[in-house]
Design a protein around this motif. Structure first.
Motif, PDB file in Angstrom:
ATOM      1  N   MET A   1       0.855  -1.171   0.000  1.00  0.00           N
ATOM      2  CA  MET A   1       0.000   0.000   0.000  1.00  0.00           C
ATOM      3  C   MET A   1       0.895   1.226   0.000  1.00  0.00           C
ATOM      4  SD  MET A   1      -3.124   1.087   2.439  1.00  0.00           S
ATOM      5  CE  MET A   1      -2.433   1.649   3.943  1.00  0.00           C
ATOM      6  N   ASP A   2       0.555   2.169  -0.860  1.00  0.00           N
ATOM      7  CA  ASP A   2       1.276   3.428  -0.937  1.00  0.00           C
ATOM      8  C   ASP A   2       0.289   4.558  -0.696  1.00  0.00           C
ATOM      9  OD1 ASP A   2       3.798   2.401  -1.574  1.00  0.00           O
ATOM     10  OD2 ASP A   2       3.219   2.136  -3.674  1.00  0.00           O
ATOM     11  N   GLY A   3       0.794   5.646  -0.107  1.00  0.00           N
ATOM     12  CA  GLY A   3      -0.083   6.775   0.153  1.00  0.00           C
ATOM     13  C   GLY A   3       0.679   8.079   0.223  1.00  0.00           C
ATOM     14  N   VAL A   4      -0.065   9.171   0.052  1.00  0.00           N
ATOM     15  CA  VAL A   4       0.494  10.517   0.161  1.00  0.00           C
ATOM     16  C   VAL A   4      -0.480  11.358   1.001  1.00  0.00           C
ATOM     17  CG1 VAL A   4       1.778  10.439  -2.013  1.00  0.00           C
ATOM     18  CG2 VAL A   4      -0.571  11.240  -2.005  1.00  0.00           C
ATOM     19  N   PRO A   5       0.077  12.309   1.756  1.00  0.00           N
ATOM     20  CA  PRO A   5      -0.808  13.144   2.584  1.00  0.00           C
ATOM     21  C   PRO A   5      -1.560  14.179   1.749  1.00  0.00           C
ATOM     22  CG  PRO A   5       1.456  13.854   2.831  1.00  0.00           C
ATOM     23  CD  PRO A   5       1.475  12.630   1.953  1.00  0.00           C
ATOM     24  N   LEU A   6      -2.747  14.517   2.210  1.00  0.00           N
ATOM     25  CA  LEU A   6      -3.542  15.594   1.633  1.00  0.00           C
ATOM     26  C   LEU A   6      -3.393  16.772   2.597  1.00  0.00           C
ATOM     27  CD1 LEU A   6      -6.807  14.156   0.232  1.00  0.00           C
ATOM     28  CD2 LEU A   6      -6.082  16.470  -0.211  1.00  0.00           C
ATOM     29  N   LYS A   7      -2.700  17.819   2.165  1.00  0.00           N
ATOM     30  CA  LYS A   7      -2.409  18.944   3.055  1.00  0.00           C
ATOM     31  C   LYS A   7      -3.056  20.225   2.539  1.00  0.00           C
ATOM     32  CE  LYS A   7       1.979  17.395   4.909  1.00  0.00           C
ATOM     33  NZ  LYS A   7       3.351  17.782   5.219  1.00  0.00           N
ATOM     34  N   VAL A   8      -3.654  20.969   3.486  1.00  0.00           N
ATOM     35  CA  VAL A   8      -4.204  22.292   3.206  1.00  0.00           C
ATOM     36  C   VAL A   8      -3.575  23.237   4.207  1.00  0.00           C
ATOM     37  CG1 VAL A   8      -6.282  23.715   3.196  1.00  0.00           C
ATOM     38  CG2 VAL A   8      -6.368  21.394   2.279  1.00  0.00           C
ATOM     39  N   GLU A   9      -2.850  24.218   3.708  1.00  0.00           N
ATOM     40  CA  GLU A   9      -2.164  25.199   4.546  1.00  0.00           C
ATOM     41  C   GLU A   9      -1.283  24.509   5.590  1.00  0.00           C
ATOM     42  OE1 GLU A   9      -5.023  27.931   6.136  1.00  0.00           O
ATOM     43  OE2 GLU A   9      -5.593  28.650   4.153  1.00  0.00           O
ATOM     44  N   ASN A  10      -0.467  23.591   5.137  1.00  0.00           N
ATOM     45  CA  ASN A  10       0.490  22.855   5.965  1.00  0.00           C
ATOM     46  C   ASN A  10      -0.162  22.016   7.056  1.00  0.00           C
ATOM     47  OD1 ASN A  10       2.724  23.784   4.524  1.00  0.00           O
ATOM     48  ND2 ASN A  10       2.836  25.640   5.769  1.00  0.00           N
ATOM     49  N   ALA A  43      -5.933  19.411  -2.802  1.00  0.00           N
ATOM     50  CA  ALA A  43      -5.733  20.344  -1.688  1.00  0.00           C
ATOM     51  C   ALA A  43      -5.956  21.791  -2.144  1.00  0.00           C
ATOM     52  CB  ALA A  43      -4.335  20.175  -1.103  1.00  0.00           C
ATOM     53  N   ILE A  44      -5.490  22.124  -3.333  1.00  0.00           N
ATOM     54  CA  ILE A  44      -5.703  23.477  -3.870  1.00  0.00           C
ATOM     55  C   ILE A  44      -7.198  23.730  -4.068  1.00  0.00           C
ATOM     56  CG2 ILE A  44      -5.394  24.913  -5.928  1.00  0.00           C
ATOM     57  CD1 ILE A  44      -2.550  23.675  -6.155  1.00  0.00           C
ATOM     58  N   ALA A  45      -7.909  22.750  -4.594  1.00  0.00           N
ATOM     59  CA  ALA A  45      -9.351  22.900  -4.799  1.00  0.00           C
ATOM     60  C   ALA A  45     -10.080  23.058  -3.456  1.00  0.00           C
ATOM     61  CB  ALA A  45      -9.912  21.702  -5.569  1.00  0.00           C
ATOM     62  N   LEU A  46      -9.682  22.274  -2.456  1.00  0.00           N
ATOM     63  CA  LEU A  46     -10.291  22.386  -1.135  1.00  0.00           C
ATOM     64  C   LEU A  46      -9.996  23.746  -0.501  1.00  0.00           C
ATOM     65  CD1 LEU A  46      -9.576  18.826   0.311  1.00  0.00           C
ATOM     66  CD2 LEU A  46     -11.788  19.761  -0.386  1.00  0.00           C
ATOM     67  N   GLN A  47      -8.762  24.196  -0.660  1.00  0.00           N
ATOM     68  CA  GLN A  47      -8.371  25.493  -0.105  1.00  0.00           C
ATOM     69  C   GLN A  47      -9.162  26.621  -0.775  1.00  0.00           C
ATOM     70  OE1 GLN A  47      -4.182  26.268  -0.519  1.00  0.00           O
ATOM     71  NE2 GLN A  47      -4.164  27.582   1.283  1.00  0.00           N
ATOM     72  N   ARG A  48      -9.320  26.540  -2.072  1.00  0.00           N
ATOM     73  CA  ARG A  48     -10.101  27.543  -2.807  1.00  0.00           C
ATOM     74  C   ARG A  48     -11.562  27.539  -2.328  1.00  0.00           C
ATOM     75  NH1 ARG A  48      -9.269  27.273  -8.807  1.00  0.00           N
ATOM     76  NH2 ARG A  48      -7.845  28.972  -8.442  1.00  0.00           N
ATOM     77  N   ARG A  49     -12.116  26.346  -2.122  1.00  0.00           N
ATOM     78  CA  ARG A  49     -13.502  26.244  -1.636  1.00  0.00           C
ATOM     79  C   ARG A  49     -13.642  26.870  -0.243  1.00  0.00           C
ATOM     80  NH1 ARG A  49     -18.023  26.552  -3.762  1.00  0.00           N
ATOM     81  NH2 ARG A  49     -18.558  27.794  -1.987  1.00  0.00           N
ATOM     82  N   MET A  50     -12.667  26.619   0.623  1.00  0.00           N
ATOM     83  CA  MET A  50     -12.700  27.194   1.970  1.00  0.00           C
ATOM     84  C   MET A  50     -12.604  28.718   1.910  1.00  0.00           C
ATOM     85  SD  MET A  50     -10.406  24.262   3.955  1.00  0.00           S
ATOM     86  CE  MET A  50      -9.491  25.445   4.847  1.00  0.00           C
ATOM     87  N   MET A  51     -11.761  29.236   1.030  1.00  0.00           N
ATOM     88  CA  MET A  51     -11.642  30.693   0.887  1.00  0.00           C
ATOM     89  C   MET A  51     -12.938  31.283   0.361  1.00  0.00           C
ATOM     90  SD  MET A  51      -7.645  31.323  -0.339  1.00  0.00           S
ATOM     91  CE  MET A  51      -8.112  31.368  -2.000  1.00  0.00           C
ATOM     92  N   LEU A  52     -13.555  30.640  -0.623  1.00  0.00           N
ATOM     93  CA  LEU A  52     -14.834  31.129  -1.147  1.00  0.00           C
ATOM     94  C   LEU A  52     -15.919  31.123  -0.069  1.00  0.00           C
ATOM     95  CD1 LEU A  52     -14.949  29.522  -4.711  1.00  0.00           C
ATOM     96  CD2 LEU A  52     -14.728  31.943  -4.147  1.00  0.00           C
TER      97      LEU A  52
END
Length: 133
Positions: A1-10, A43-52
């Motif tokens: 199993m491989d994985g990567v973190p999903l980060k928003v604003e660190n 993460a960029i899409a989530l961050q944009r949604r939070m800002m909106l």
């Protein structure tokens, strides 16, 4: 199993994982790079949604504050205007009642000040109407 973190604003808010139940070594380092790229885009899409969402909330609060201010200004102006009209009316009655000479200056000053205040209150009401459209 491989994985990567999903980060928003660190801040890690989740993980993207790939797993093959039959072949443990199925995914390569290139697959991880692609997953990391996709996680960053999410993460960029989530961050944009939070800002909106924050902008929408701030706008709603600003509109509510403006409405409260307009209501307050309108109410206060009307509440001030009513007794002020009474003061002006009583002043006019005093002038019609043949006041003594020593009272004339006081009554004229009272009338001038009352009319000046009434003009000011009316200007505030007019400004409030213009501001509200």
């Amino acid at each position: 199993m491989d994985g990567v973190p999903l980060k928003v604003e660190n801040e890690t808010i989740g993980v993207m994982c790939l797993q093959d139940y039959y072949n443990e070594d199925k995914f390569s380092q290139d697959d991880l790079y692609i997953m990391d790229f996709i996680a960053n885009q999410i993460a960029i899409a989530l961050q944009r949604r939070m800002m909106l969402d924050n902008i929408i909330l701030a706008r709603q609060k600003a509109e509510e504050a403006a409405q409260s201010k307009q209501l307050f200004m309108s109410t206060m102006s009307h509440e001030i205007r009513t007794p002020l009209n009474e003061v002006i009316g009583i002043t006019n009655l005093l002038l019609q009642g043949s006041p003594r000479e020593d009272q004339m200056d006081y009554i004229k000053a009272l009338k001038f000040s009352g009319n000046h205040l009434l003009t000011l209150v009316n200007d505030v009401l007019d400004y409030n109407k213009m501001e509200s459209g």
